[in-house]
Design a protein around this motif. Sequence first.
Motif, PDB file in Angstrom:
ATOM      1  N   UNK A 275      46.038  41.517  48.835  1.00  0.00           N
ATOM      2  CA  UNK A 275      45.316  40.610  49.714  1.00  0.00           C
ATOM      3  C   UNK A 275      45.122  39.285  48.979  1.00  0.00           C
ATOM      4  N   UNK A 276      46.026  38.365  49.153  1.00  0.00           N
ATOM      5  CA  UNK A 276      46.077  37.045  48.509  1.00  0.00           C
ATOM      6  C   UNK A 276      46.413  37.121  47.026  1.00  0.00           C
ATOM      7  N   UNK A 277      45.596  37.847  46.245  1.00  0.00           N
ATOM      8  CA  UNK A 277      45.869  37.974  44.813  1.00  0.00           C
ATOM      9  C   UNK A 277      45.754  39.429  44.388  1.00  0.00           C
ATOM     10  N   UNK A 278      46.774  39.885  43.625  1.00  0.00           N
ATOM     11  CA  UNK A 278      46.717  41.196  42.997  1.00  0.00           C
ATOM     12  C   UNK A 278      46.536  41.027  41.504  1.00  0.00           C
ATOM     13  N   UNK A 279      46.047  42.065  40.856  1.00  0.00           N
ATOM     14  CA  UNK A 279      45.802  42.003  39.402  1.00  0.00           C
ATOM     15  C   UNK A 279      46.250  43.298  38.747  1.00  0.00           C
ATOM     16  N   UNK A 280      46.945  43.175  37.634  1.00  0.00           N
ATOM     17  CA  UNK A 280      47.327  44.338  36.846  1.00  0.00           C
ATOM     18  C   UNK A 280      47.325  43.942  35.377  1.00  0.00           C
ATOM     19  N   UNK A 474      40.753  40.713  47.648  1.00  0.00           N
ATOM     20  CA  UNK A 474      41.548  39.917  46.725  1.00  0.00           C
ATOM     21  C   UNK A 474      41.026  40.093  45.304  1.00  0.00           C
ATOM     22  N   UNK A 475      41.949  40.124  44.352  1.00  0.00           N
ATOM     23  CA  UNK A 475      41.536  40.189  42.948  1.00  0.00           C
ATOM     24  C   UNK A 475      40.760  38.934  42.560  1.00  0.00           C
ATOM     25  N   UNK A 476      40.914  37.866  43.325  1.00  0.00           N
ATOM     26  CA  UNK A 476      40.172  36.643  43.048  1.00  0.00           C
ATOM     27  C   UNK A 476      38.785  36.623  43.647  1.00  0.00           C
TER      28      UNK A 476
END
Length: 539
Positions: A275-280, A474-476
């Motif tokens: 959702x807009x930004x992912x994070x890993x 979102x991750x953001x």
Amino acid sequence: MSRRRFLASATGAALATASFPLLTGCGNGGADSSAQGAANRAVTLPDHVPFTGVTPDLPASQDGVLAGYFAYPTPVRGIEGDPGSGGEGITALVNIFDPVPPAAGDNPFWQALNERLGTELSLNMVPDSSYMQRLSAVLAGGDLPDLVEIRLDQPQRAQLLKAQFTDLTEHLSGDAVRAYPFLANIPTESWRTCVYNGGIYALPTPRPSVGNIMLCRADLVEERGLNPEPADFAEFAELCAGLTDERAGHWALGFGSAGPLSTWAFLMQMLGAPNEWGEQGGEFTSWFETEEAKQAADDLARLVREGVFHPDSFAATSDPRIWFGIGKTALNRDGAAAWDLLTHTYDISVGAVVAPAYEGGGDAAHFAGGATFALTALKKTDDARRVEQLLSLANWLAAPFGTEEHLFRTYGVEGEHFTFENGVPTLTGAGETQTRLPLEYLTDGPPFLGPGDETRVRAQHAYQERVVPGLVRSAGSGLYSDTDTTKKGVIQRLMQDTLNQIMQGNKPVSDWDDAVRDWRNQGGDAIRSEYEAEFARAN
């Protein structure tokens, strides 16, 4: 609600917040420094003390499913005394989506409002289209009103709030907020967007976490004997084909002035994209950079070739909500509040399509929306009594559904501005004209479902019970990027323009990579870096 009022408010209140999350910024954080991030994390958010004065017909849940009401309950008195008394009049700068109502001298509702508040509330109401320009001029001039709506796409919010607005931490942090019980009733998630500079610098205007919904003309789906619950993308395409009859002037989809990114996002849900930004591992990836982004663009181009999009979709002046209301289209991804608004305005049966996993196997994860529409900040002052007066007013504005204060603020005086029809407040002609004051953009109580037709409220509640437990944020979310607030809309236009061209067959899907490269160079990489730095400090 009249058709005229709907067309104004649907474009704004219900839809600007939820239908176009792609054009707004994520909110919370502060100046881009390690000390600032640590200070923000140390802030104790206001206690959450839910209001229990009325019992809903359908219960809310801790994870964000909204309470539902079939009728307006017998209202309870929430506040004793005059919330605005004890000081001089109060001024506010706020945006408005409706036509501007009559001025206080010619508006009996506004006069009754001031009488209940115990002070004169003066509103500088600015049309949404010119609000940011007006706000910039007011901020530059330095002569601020007492309350100022700060949009989430306002650049350099942290610096602005610190320079010109009041730190509210001592008044609202932790159990201090209990002095204002209706502010304490606002969900914690909405308060997170108000933390800057190591303090609480604003009040939120809470919004439902469910975000956007793929609304459908349930009456047309039933009339044509179609399946409203596709099991995969192939069945979704079949539903679109079944809802399309070009000779009769009916199509499944259409976007017009809304742009195609919202429909694209629905397919991104199916594909399991971020959702807009992912994070890993602390590294952020934009949904534009994923393989799913190109797959969704290719699928939309296929649907255009198959003729299920309204032929005027690429005309930016066309309004997809009107198409949906009059039956030109049968599917439209929109804000949650549009479910009721469209139903009432066009006297139609509205439902919702849950996004399936692309290749089947159950529901896709649903993209969460923002928890706050905007912020309201108090002009900088060291006068504690003035701050208390303004917060008391805000507490009154945040009175929740089921209270006398909410009923009056929303509908006015019974018999003059509204009447009850089957237990539901219905505005009169005077109510339509006089009660349009945009008070809900200063602050508001928690969102809810209804009051209205039991079948519809149950359907809305069931939809939320189905999708809310698996919301993808979102991750953001909860992080701050100043580049995001200043450049997001501009660089996002690069992606929308490319998507338009791909959908019309004017560009191959491979050109998406070139657009992503431009998006990164013009601000996308800077947004990523700022989010990653904030994320690292928070973890």
